[in-house]
Motif scaffolding. Structure first.
Motif, PDB file in Angstrom:
ATOM      1  N   LEU A  36      93.980 114.966 -23.222  1.00  0.00           N
ATOM      2  CA  LEU A  36      94.208 113.732 -23.938  1.00  0.00           C
ATOM      3  C   LEU A  36      95.183 112.751 -23.436  1.00  0.00           C
ATOM      4  CD1 LEU A  36      94.231 114.716 -27.915  1.00  0.00           C
ATOM      5  CD2 LEU A  36      92.659 113.259 -26.685  1.00  0.00           C
ATOM      6  N   SER A  37      96.318 113.574 -22.905  1.00  0.00           N
ATOM      7  CA  SER A  37      97.617 112.868 -22.343  1.00  0.00           C
ATOM      8  C   SER A  37      97.006 111.744 -21.058  1.00  0.00           C
ATOM      9  CB  SER A  37      98.427 113.760 -21.978  1.00  0.00           C
ATOM     10  OG  SER A  37      98.027 114.501 -20.824  1.00  0.00           O
ATOM     11  N   TYR A  38      95.973 111.883 -20.797  1.00  0.00           N
ATOM     12  CA  TYR A  38      95.491 111.015 -19.670  1.00  0.00           C
ATOM     13  C   TYR A  38      94.679 109.747 -20.192  1.00  0.00           C
ATOM     14  CZ  TYR A  38      96.289 114.941 -16.409  1.00  0.00           C
ATOM     15  OH  TYR A  38      96.574 115.834 -15.504  1.00  0.00           O
ATOM     16  N   TYR A  39      94.718 109.820 -21.597  1.00  0.00           N
ATOM     17  CA  TYR A  39      94.009 108.720 -22.258  1.00  0.00           C
ATOM     18  C   TYR A  39      94.593 107.887 -23.242  1.00  0.00           C
ATOM     19  CZ  TYR A  39      89.523 110.908 -20.270  1.00  0.00           C
ATOM     20  OH  TYR A  39      88.654 111.112 -19.729  1.00  0.00           O
ATOM     21  N   ASN A  40      94.345 106.817 -23.697  1.00  0.00           N
ATOM     22  CA  ASN A  40      94.800 106.210 -24.785  1.00  0.00           C
ATOM     23  C   ASN A  40      94.012 106.589 -26.037  1.00  0.00           C
ATOM     24  OD1 ASN A  40      96.368 104.817 -22.924  1.00  0.00           O
ATOM     25  ND2 ASN A  40      95.434 102.556 -23.587  1.00  0.00           N
ATOM     26  N   ILE A  41      94.899 107.083 -26.863  1.00  0.00           N
ATOM     27  CA  ILE A  41      94.188 107.491 -28.212  1.00  0.00           C
ATOM     28  C   ILE A  41      94.521 106.767 -29.300  1.00  0.00           C
ATOM     29  CG2 ILE A  41      93.932 109.388 -29.743  1.00  0.00           C
ATOM     30  CD1 ILE A  41      93.341 110.049 -26.666  1.00  0.00           C
ATOM     31  N   GLY A  42      93.369 106.345 -30.026  1.00  0.00           N
ATOM     32  CA  GLY A  42      93.482 105.476 -31.244  1.00  0.00           C
ATOM     33  C   GLY A  42      92.919 105.941 -32.665  1.00  0.00           C
ATOM     34  N   LYS A  47      83.172  98.285 -45.708  1.00  0.00           N
ATOM     35  CA  LYS A  47      84.185  97.564 -44.838  1.00  0.00           C
ATOM     36  C   LYS A  47      83.987  97.815 -43.329  1.00  0.00           C
ATOM     37  CE  LYS A  47      88.013  96.638 -48.224  1.00  0.00           C
ATOM     38  NZ  LYS A  47      89.240  96.565 -48.576  1.00  0.00           N
ATOM     39  N   GLU A  48      84.374  96.852 -42.508  1.00  0.00           N
ATOM     40  CA  GLU A  48      84.351  97.030 -41.286  1.00  0.00           C
ATOM     41  C   GLU A  48      85.422  98.058 -40.755  1.00  0.00           C
ATOM     42  OE1 GLU A  48      82.620  92.778 -39.423  1.00  0.00           O
ATOM     43  OE2 GLU A  48      84.440  93.670 -38.918  1.00  0.00           O
ATOM     44  N   ARG A  49      85.135  98.893 -39.632  1.00  0.00           N
ATOM     45  CA  ARG A  49      86.143 100.019 -39.003  1.00  0.00           C
ATOM     46  C   ARG A  49      87.345  99.030 -38.488  1.00  0.00           C
ATOM     47  NH1 ARG A  49      83.725 104.725 -35.412  1.00  0.00           N
ATOM     48  NH2 ARG A  49      82.196 104.478 -37.449  1.00  0.00           N
ATOM     49  N   GLU A  50      88.511  99.524 -38.522  1.00  0.00           N
ATOM     50  CA  GLU A  50      89.596  98.776 -38.443  1.00  0.00           C
ATOM     51  C   GLU A  50      90.587  99.835 -37.618  1.00  0.00           C
ATOM     52  OE1 GLU A  50      92.019  97.550 -41.729  1.00  0.00           O
ATOM     53  OE2 GLU A  50      92.036  99.332 -42.855  1.00  0.00           O
ATOM     54  N   GLY A  51      91.370  99.119 -36.814  1.00  0.00           N
ATOM     55  CA  GLY A  51      92.462  99.837 -35.889  1.00  0.00           C
ATOM     56  C   GLY A  51      93.547 100.400 -37.055  1.00  0.00           C
ATOM     57  N   VAL A  52      94.132 101.544 -36.814  1.00  0.00           N
ATOM     58  CA  VAL A  52      95.225 101.932 -37.565  1.00  0.00           C
ATOM     59  C   VAL A  52      96.372 102.193 -36.715  1.00  0.00           C
ATOM     60  CG1 VAL A  52      96.031 103.871 -39.111  1.00  0.00           C
ATOM     61  CG2 VAL A  52      93.734 103.161 -39.300  1.00  0.00           C
ATOM     62  N   SER A  53      96.266 103.050 -35.516  1.00  0.00           N
ATOM     63  CA  SER A  53      97.352 103.102 -34.685  1.00  0.00           C
ATOM     64  C   SER A  53      96.888 103.553 -33.563  1.00  0.00           C
ATOM     65  CB  SER A  53      98.260 104.403 -35.223  1.00  0.00           C
ATOM     66  OG  SER A  53      99.605 104.462 -34.356  1.00  0.00           O
ATOM     67  N   CYS A  54      97.640 103.391 -32.293  1.00  0.00           N
ATOM     68  CA  CYS A  54      97.264 103.622 -31.080  1.00  0.00           C
ATOM     69  C   CYS A  54      98.560 104.469 -30.328  1.00  0.00           C
ATOM     70  CB  CYS A  54      96.664 102.592 -30.432  1.00  0.00           C
ATOM     71  SG  CYS A  54      95.892 103.258 -28.680  1.00  0.00           S
ATOM     72  N   ILE A  55      98.226 105.408 -29.438  1.00  0.00           N
ATOM     73  CA  ILE A  55      99.381 105.836 -28.547  1.00  0.00           C
ATOM     74  C   ILE A  55      98.718 105.774 -26.948  1.00  0.00           C
ATOM     75  CG2 ILE A  55      98.684 108.374 -29.146  1.00  0.00           C
ATOM     76  CD1 ILE A  55     101.634 108.848 -28.411  1.00  0.00           C
ATOM     77  N   SER A  56      99.537 105.211 -26.283  1.00  0.00           N
ATOM     78  CA  SER A  56      98.849 105.139 -24.766  1.00  0.00           C
ATOM     79  C   SER A  56      99.315 106.242 -24.109  1.00  0.00           C
ATOM     80  CB  SER A  56      99.542 103.882 -24.095  1.00  0.00           C
ATOM     81  OG  SER A  56     100.772 104.024 -23.919  1.00  0.00           O
TER      82      SER A  56
END
Length: 121
Positions: A29-35, A43-52
């Motif tokens: 996981l640490s090699y990826y951006n995780i959202g 409703k449409e899917r929406e972004g909540v949070s992300c860690i790069s």
């Protein structure tokens, strides 16, 4: 096989807390951006949070100050701590991963199947 599995959803009263987990297998996981994303009924899917991969974090305005994203590299898991939950937080929550530098929905390459969070009294 690359896989993301969410867990930790459930029914909670308004003002309560939950911690969601996103466990990865088949990749680091640490090699990826995780959202974290969510989709409420109708409703449409929406972004909540992300860690790069570098540790940069962002939040949607609607959850800022209430939700916290974190990553445990040893457990290969990303968490979403959700406090002060509101009925409008009710949704299926998904985690997703991308090897790109983006945190946008369309750039995510791998998705979990989601976990349901219901906030209701």
């Amino acid at each position: 096989q690359l896989q993301l599995v969410e867990s930790g959803g459930g029914l909670v009263q308004p003002g309560g807390s939950l911690r969601l987990s996103c466990a990865a297998s088949g990749f680091t996981l640490s090699y990826y951006n995780i959202g974290w994303f969510r989709q409420a009924p109708g409703k449409e899917r929406e972004g909540v949070s992300c860690i790069s991969r570098s540790g940069r974090i962002n939040y949607a305005d609607s959850v800022l100050g209430r939700f916290t994203i974190s990553r445990d590299n040893v457990k290969n898991t990303v968490y979403l701590q959700m406090n002060s939950l509101k009925p409008e937080d009710t949704a299926v929550y998904y985690c997703a991963a991308t090897f790109s530098s983006s945190c946008y929905y369309n750039d995510m390459q791998y998705w979990g199947k989601g976990t349901l969070v219901t906030v209701s009294s």
